[in-house]
Design a protein around this motif. Sequence first.
Motif, PDB file in Angstrom:
ATOM      1  N   ALA A  49       0.837  -1.192   0.000  1.00 45.23           N
ATOM      2  CA  ALA A  49       0.000   0.000   0.000  1.00 45.23           C
ATOM      3  C   ALA A  49       0.874   1.245   0.000  1.00 45.23           C
ATOM      4  O   ALA A  49       2.073   1.183   0.291  1.00 45.23           O
ATOM      5  CB  ALA A  49      -0.914  -0.004   1.215  1.00 45.23           C
ATOM      6  N   VAL A  50       0.274   2.366  -0.324  1.00 44.78           N
ATOM      7  CA  VAL A  50       0.997   3.638  -0.337  1.00 44.78           C
ATOM      8  C   VAL A  50       1.535   3.956   1.052  1.00 44.78           C
ATOM      9  O   VAL A  50       2.645   4.470   1.205  1.00 44.78           O
ATOM     10  CB  VAL A  50       0.070   4.767  -0.827  1.00 44.78           C
ATOM     11  N   ALA A  51       0.757   3.623   2.090  1.00 42.98           N
ATOM     12  CA  ALA A  51       1.169   3.853   3.476  1.00 42.98           C
ATOM     13  C   ALA A  51       0.582   2.761   4.354  1.00 42.98           C
ATOM     14  O   ALA A  51      -0.383   2.086   3.981  1.00 42.98           O
ATOM     15  CB  ALA A  51       0.705   5.230   3.965  1.00 42.98           C
ATOM     16  N   LYS A  52       1.177   2.597   5.535  1.00 45.78           N
ATOM     17  CA  LYS A  52       0.724   1.574   6.480  1.00 45.78           C
ATOM     18  C   LYS A  52      -0.749   1.767   6.837  1.00 45.78           C
ATOM     19  O   LYS A  52      -1.503   0.794   6.970  1.00 45.78           O
ATOM     20  CB  LYS A  52       1.591   1.646   7.733  1.00 45.78           C
ATOM     21  N   GLU A  53      -1.173   3.031   6.969  1.00 46.90           N
ATOM     22  CA  GLU A  53      -2.542   3.340   7.362  1.00 46.90           C
ATOM     23  C   GLU A  53      -3.570   2.994   6.280  1.00 46.90           C
ATOM     24  O   GLU A  53      -4.772   2.930   6.557  1.00 46.90           O
ATOM     25  CB  GLU A  53      -2.678   4.822   7.726  1.00 46.90           C
ATOM     26  N   GLN A  54      -3.091   2.756   5.058  1.00 46.52           N
ATOM     27  CA  GLN A  54      -4.014   2.503   3.947  1.00 46.52           C
ATOM     28  C   GLN A  54      -4.013   1.047   3.495  1.00 46.52           C
ATOM     29  O   GLN A  54      -4.598   0.715   2.469  1.00 46.52           O
ATOM     30  CB  GLN A  54      -3.646   3.411   2.766  1.00 46.52           C
ATOM     31  N   VAL A  55      -3.380   0.182   4.271  1.00 50.92           N
ATOM     32  CA  VAL A  55      -3.288  -1.229   3.889  1.00 50.92           C
ATOM     33  C   VAL A  55      -4.668  -1.866   3.790  1.00 50.92           C
ATOM     34  O   VAL A  55      -4.977  -2.560   2.810  1.00 50.92           O
ATOM     35  CB  VAL A  55      -2.411  -2.018   4.897  1.00 50.92           C
ATOM     36  N   TYR A  56      -5.511  -1.648   4.790  1.00 51.68           N
ATOM     37  CA  TYR A  56      -6.819  -2.302   4.802  1.00 51.68           C
ATOM     38  C   TYR A  56      -7.712  -1.816   3.662  1.00 51.68           C
ATOM     39  O   TYR A  56      -8.456  -2.606   3.066  1.00 51.68           O
ATOM     40  CB  TYR A  56      -7.490  -2.096   6.157  1.00 51.68           C
ATOM     41  N   GLN A  57      -7.635  -0.508   3.343  1.00 51.23           N
ATOM     42  CA  GLN A  57      -8.406  -0.014   2.199  1.00 51.23           C
ATOM     43  C   GLN A  57      -7.906  -0.647   0.901  1.00 51.23           C
ATOM     44  O   GLN A  57      -8.709  -1.028   0.031  1.00 51.23           O
ATOM     45  CB  GLN A  57      -8.297   1.515   2.087  1.00 51.23           C
TER      46      GLN A  57
END
Length: 395
Positions: A223-231
Amino acid sequence: MNLKEFILLALEGIRHNKLRSCLTTLGIVVGIAAVILVIAIGEAGKTIIIKEMESFGTNLFQVYSNYKEGEYTKPGDYTKTDIAVIKKLVPEVKYLTPMKYNSGLIRSDTGKKNTQIIGTGSDYQHIRKVQILQGRFFSEEDEAAGRRVVVLDELLADELFGSQNPVGQRVLVQGKPAVVIGIIKKTESALPGLSPDNYAYVPISFMEGSSQWQYINFLFGSAVAKEQVYQAMDRTKTILERRHNAPGHYAVYSMEQEMQTVNRVTTIIGLVISCIAGISLLVGGIGVMNIMLVSVTERTREIGIRMALGAGRKDILLQFLIEAVVLCSVGGLFGIAVGCGGAAVISFFLKLPPLVSWWVVLPAFLFSAVIGIFFGLYPANKASQLDPITALRRE
């Protein structure tokens, strides 16, 4: 007598009975040290595993077929067009590549090796942060043109070519000719099972042409960032289900979930082993109670004299209770010293930061004092209940 005098009296008793005191506190020392070491070893293992996983990247994820028992990934579950569509429609996905595993023989003019062959795309080098030692990783142009190229791990290259420069050399990958275009630097890992050494990497188009399995095993992405993995995972899964008209057929898994699983497992294992180590604390506490009962019997006349001189039952109770607490606390201090020393040795050899903190040491010390109170209460109460006249008659 005040608290200070009671403590000094207890220390004096320990000094006069060194051997007995040492044997009495041995169980406490072993128990406290064992608990601290268990926690330290558990933290060391957890730190190493998480460190290794974080080196791969916490924003990684996989998409695989959620097949039932007896079923396997089928041809058509994933296509190259799927990957292009996902990259276009899901901005949270930074890199995405197909993954295909197979075992096979790689042969050079100077050696041969049965190894793991990975068919993948050019994004793989970015997802896994591959470090190229020589040459380059294959590109999208290599994949599009169907070029037969291969990238070797440093260890595999050494086995196949020895001291020769492998880049530009020809090899046979499962009987198909290919050119070595790059060498991946050997990874330093504390966990060999997580290290991708001794592998060969080829464009998935090349592997599809040389393997009996004509399909992709799973998709590997970041993902682009760790915070966006689930999306990124959820949207990728949704697109695949819609494109293949297969609701519930796909599943996703992230490195973050893997780390959470590791945390849960290591915590449970640590608790179980700590409980086992705590048994030695229980045994040590029983030993303290037994010795205190012997001490009461031996000092019956002393108790009678103290009572005759004006000591009340409360004073006698406090005297023996504090003596038990001091005995266990001294054992606890030695146990903490042994445990922290062992943890420091583990930390030094594994090159890790300090593994023991105050939240481990303080409860361990308090627990040793609680053991003194719990197992010292009965002997202390027994001493306080002695009849002064009967006690004075005891020889």
